[in-house]
Design an enzyme around this catalytic site. Structure first.
Site, mmCIF file in Angstrom:
data_model
loop_
_atom_site.group_PDB
_atom_site.id
_atom_site.type_symbol
_atom_site.label_atom_id
_atom_site.label_comp_id
_atom_site.label_asym_id
_atom_site.label_seq_id
_atom_site.Cartn_x
_atom_site.Cartn_y
_atom_site.Cartn_z
ATOM 1 N N LEU A 195 40.533 38.942 37.908
ATOM 2 C CA LEU A 195 41.608 38.203 38.570
ATOM 3 C C LEU A 195 41.543 38.660 40.021
ATOM 4 O O LEU A 195 41.325 39.852 40.279
ATOM 5 C CB LEU A 195 42.973 38.551 37.967
ATOM 6 C CG LEU A 195 43.282 38.009 36.567
ATOM 7 C CD1 LEU A 195 44.641 38.520 36.085
ATOM 8 C CD2 LEU A 195 43.289 36.487 36.555
ATOM 9 N N ASP A 196 41.724 37.742 40.983
ATOM 10 C CA ASP A 196 41.673 38.121 42.400
ATOM 11 C C ASP A 196 42.701 39.204 42.704
ATOM 12 O O ASP A 196 43.701 39.333 42.008
ATOM 13 C CB ASP A 196 42.076 36.966 43.331
ATOM 14 C CG ASP A 196 41.331 35.712 43.072
ATOM 15 O OD1 ASP A 196 40.186 35.788 42.657
ATOM 16 O OD2 ASP A 196 41.953 34.654 43.302
ATOM 17 N N TYR A 197 42.481 39.841 43.831
ATOM 18 C CA TYR A 197 43.406 40.839 44.368
ATOM 19 C C TYR A 197 44.835 40.278 44.429
ATOM 20 O O TYR A 197 45.802 40.927 44.048
ATOM 21 C CB TYR A 197 42.918 41.206 45.770
ATOM 22 C CG TYR A 197 43.609 42.350 46.446
ATOM 23 C CD1 TYR A 197 43.471 43.645 45.962
ATOM 24 C CD2 TYR A 197 44.389 42.148 47.585
ATOM 25 C CE1 TYR A 197 44.095 44.702 46.591
ATOM 26 C CE2 TYR A 197 45.014 43.199 48.221
ATOM 27 C CZ TYR A 197 44.869 44.476 47.719
ATOM 28 O OH TYR A 197 45.480 45.522 48.338
#
Ligand code: URA
Length: 234
Positions: A101-103
């Protein structure tokens, strides 16, 4: 057995991450730096960052986390940012995040040391549905979602057909539920960008029938036997 599969089965990392570790020269077999694709046997001496990998059978562990934003989805970060590993209780063994999952993205993340399950869950041919709650600036209609449903071009390749519907909308914002069966880089954000809308908030709420319900931001719990069996059957 190939070294990346061996490391995945030992619960060191996913196969892909194991390849990164090998390429970075962090893995040794019988005193020599391992190369990508090299074979290894159970009796070989394998060192990770100079530490001998135990020959004992590992115990498989499975967790579900509600990843908060501002935390990176890797085992370690060379820029010293907080990682999902920092949110795990000390009692948790060596696990790794399944997929990314992105930052800036929050929500459902599975962590395990079961390399085979991680490989299957993230393999493009598995086509496991993942549902996200998206918040878009401004108002939107169901019709605006049609290009997203039928496929938009990202890096010259169309995204697969997907489900999307509006949960709530007013002048200031729109909330959408979108279910995709792929896992391309920043896929949901880029799908909305391709129709000229920017994502203000993104949260994964389910993977197949596995839901995030009941976990606060940053919380982690072991998966139940039923949940593990369900994921293995996907
Ligand atoms: N899509 C994105 O854009 N980001 C994620 O983290 C997951 C899916």
């Amino acid at each position: 057995m190939r070294i990346n599969k061996f490391l995945a089965e030992k619960g060191v990392a996913s196969r892909r991450h194991a390849d990164d570790m090998i390429a970075a020269g962090r893995v040794q077999i019988n005193g020599k730096v391992a190369t990508l694709g090299e074979n290894v046997e159970e009796t070989d001496e394998v060192l990770i960052d100079g530490v001998l990998l135990s020959r004992e059978e590992k115990k498989e562990e499975y967790y579900i986390m509600n990843k908060p934003k501002g935390v990176i989805c890797t085992v370690s970060d060379d820029r010293g940012r907080k990682t999902v590993m920092d949110l795990l209780p000390e009692s948790v063994g060596r696990v790794f995040p399944v997929g990314r999952l992105d930052y800036e993205t929050e929500g459902l993340l599975i962590l395990t040391n079961d390399g085979d399950l991680a490989f299957r869950l993230t393999h493009p041919t598995s086509e496991i549905p993942k549902t996200y709650l998206v918040r878009i600036e401004g108002t939107m209609t169901e019709k605006d979602l049609n290009p997203i449903r039928s496929g938009v071009e990202l890096d010259g390749v169309l995204t697969k057909k997907c489900k999307a519907h509006i949960v709530e909308t007013d002048k200031a914002y729109t909330k959408v539920h979108i279910t995709i069966t792929e896992g391309r880089n920043r896929q949901v954000r880029r799908m909305f960008e391709s129709i000229g809308r920017s994502v203000a908030f993104l949260k994964r709420v389910s993977i197949g029938r596995l839901k995030l319900t009941g976990l606060d931001r940053g919380e982690v719990r072991p998966l139940t036997e039923q949940e593990i069996a369900y994921l293995k059957g996907l």
